[in-house]
Design a protein around this motif. Sequence first.
Motif, short mmCIF file in Angstrom:
data_model
loop_
_atom_site.label_atom_id
_atom_site.label_comp_id
_atom_site.label_asym_id
_atom_site.label_seq_id
_atom_site.Cartn_x
_atom_site.Cartn_y
_atom_site.Cartn_z
N ALA A 192 0.83 -1.21 0.00
CA ALA A 192 0.00 0.00 0.00
C ALA A 192 0.86 1.25 0.00
N THR A 193 2.03 1.19 0.61
CA THR A 193 2.93 2.34 0.62
C THR A 193 3.43 2.65 -0.79
N VAL A 194 3.75 1.62 -1.56
CA VAL A 194 4.21 1.82 -2.94
C VAL A 194 3.11 2.48 -3.76
N TYR A 195 1.88 1.98 -3.64
CA TYR A 195 0.76 2.54 -4.41
C TYR A 195 0.53 4.00 -4.02
N ARG A 196 0.59 4.29 -2.73
CA ARG A 196 0.35 5.66 -2.27
C ARG A 196 1.45 6.60 -2.72
N CYS A 197 2.69 6.21 -2.52
CA CYS A 197 3.81 7.08 -2.90
C CYS A 197 3.83 7.32 -4.40
N GLY A 198 3.57 6.29 -5.19
CA GLY A 198 3.55 6.45 -6.64
C GLY A 198 2.46 7.39 -7.10
N ALA A 199 1.27 7.23 -6.54
CA ALA A 199 0.16 8.11 -6.91
C ALA A 199 0.44 9.54 -6.48
N ALA A 200 0.98 9.72 -5.29
CA ALA A 200 1.26 11.07 -4.78
C ALA A 200 2.34 11.75 -5.61
N PHE A 201 3.41 11.04 -5.92
CA PHE A 201 4.49 11.62 -6.71
C PHE A 201 4.00 12.06 -8.09
N CYS A 202 3.32 11.18 -8.79
CA CYS A 202 2.84 11.50 -10.14
C CYS A 202 1.77 12.60 -10.09
N GLY A 203 0.92 12.58 -9.09
CA GLY A 203 -0.09 13.63 -8.93
C GLY A 203 0.55 14.99 -8.70
N VAL A 246 -5.97 11.99 -4.37
CA VAL A 246 -7.06 11.35 -3.63
C VAL A 246 -6.78 9.85 -3.51
N GLY A 247 -6.32 9.24 -4.60
CA GLY A 247 -5.96 7.82 -4.55
C GLY A 247 -4.85 7.56 -3.55
N ALA A 248 -3.89 8.48 -3.48
CA ALA A 248 -2.81 8.33 -2.50
C ALA A 248 -3.34 8.45 -1.08
N ALA A 249 -4.32 9.32 -0.87
CA ALA A 249 -4.90 9.48 0.46
C ALA A 249 -5.70 8.25 0.87
N VAL A 250 -6.43 7.67 -0.07
CA VAL A 250 -7.24 6.48 0.23
C VAL A 250 -6.32 5.27 0.38
N GLY A 251 -5.40 5.09 -0.55
CA GLY A 251 -4.42 4.01 -0.49
C GLY A 251 -4.99 2.65 -0.84
N GLY A 252 -4.22 1.61 -0.56
CA GLY A 252 -4.63 0.23 -0.76
C GLY A 252 -4.94 -0.12 -2.20
N ASN A 253 -5.90 -1.02 -2.37
CA ASN A 253 -6.27 -1.47 -3.71
C ASN A 253 -6.86 -0.35 -4.55
#
Length: 170
Positions: A14-25, A72-79
Amino acid sequence: MKLREELPVDHHLATVYRCGAAFCGLVLLVFAALGFADALSPFDTSGDTIAGMSTNIALSVVSTVVGVALLVGAAVGGNFASTLNLVVGGLFVLSGFAHLFVLDRPANVLDFGMTNVVFSFLMGLLIATFGMYGRVSSKLAHDNPYWRRRHPGRTDRETPRAPVAGLPGK
């Protein structure tokens, strides 16, 4: 492949998904802010370049919407973040192909240039990679929740065992 909610809430992926979404956003929001600061007309196709890419207000609005969605995806996280990254990454790649066909034509309302197309391909692949990380592979670890979901009942048989004394290990 079915994208279900099999990822535990506290899983390290979940950390990878969140960090990736936050960085690209954040990258998209910075590009959008620079485009807004240039104050071009909404569909101007002869505007200045920002960070080597052409832009206008319409492209800045699209970049803002997608950047906020990724945050928003980074804030929600997970799947949710993983699935959002997969979808947005795929849309970026499709956008790159679509804009290849409208370069130097009146239909190019977002003022895409070749650098924008390359950026779209690269950003799409980066975002999709963040979404697929730990989810799509032929060699997932046996403690991975996606592997367990795809192989019910095989978890006990597939876990590596300690070598028995006197017998050669595998």
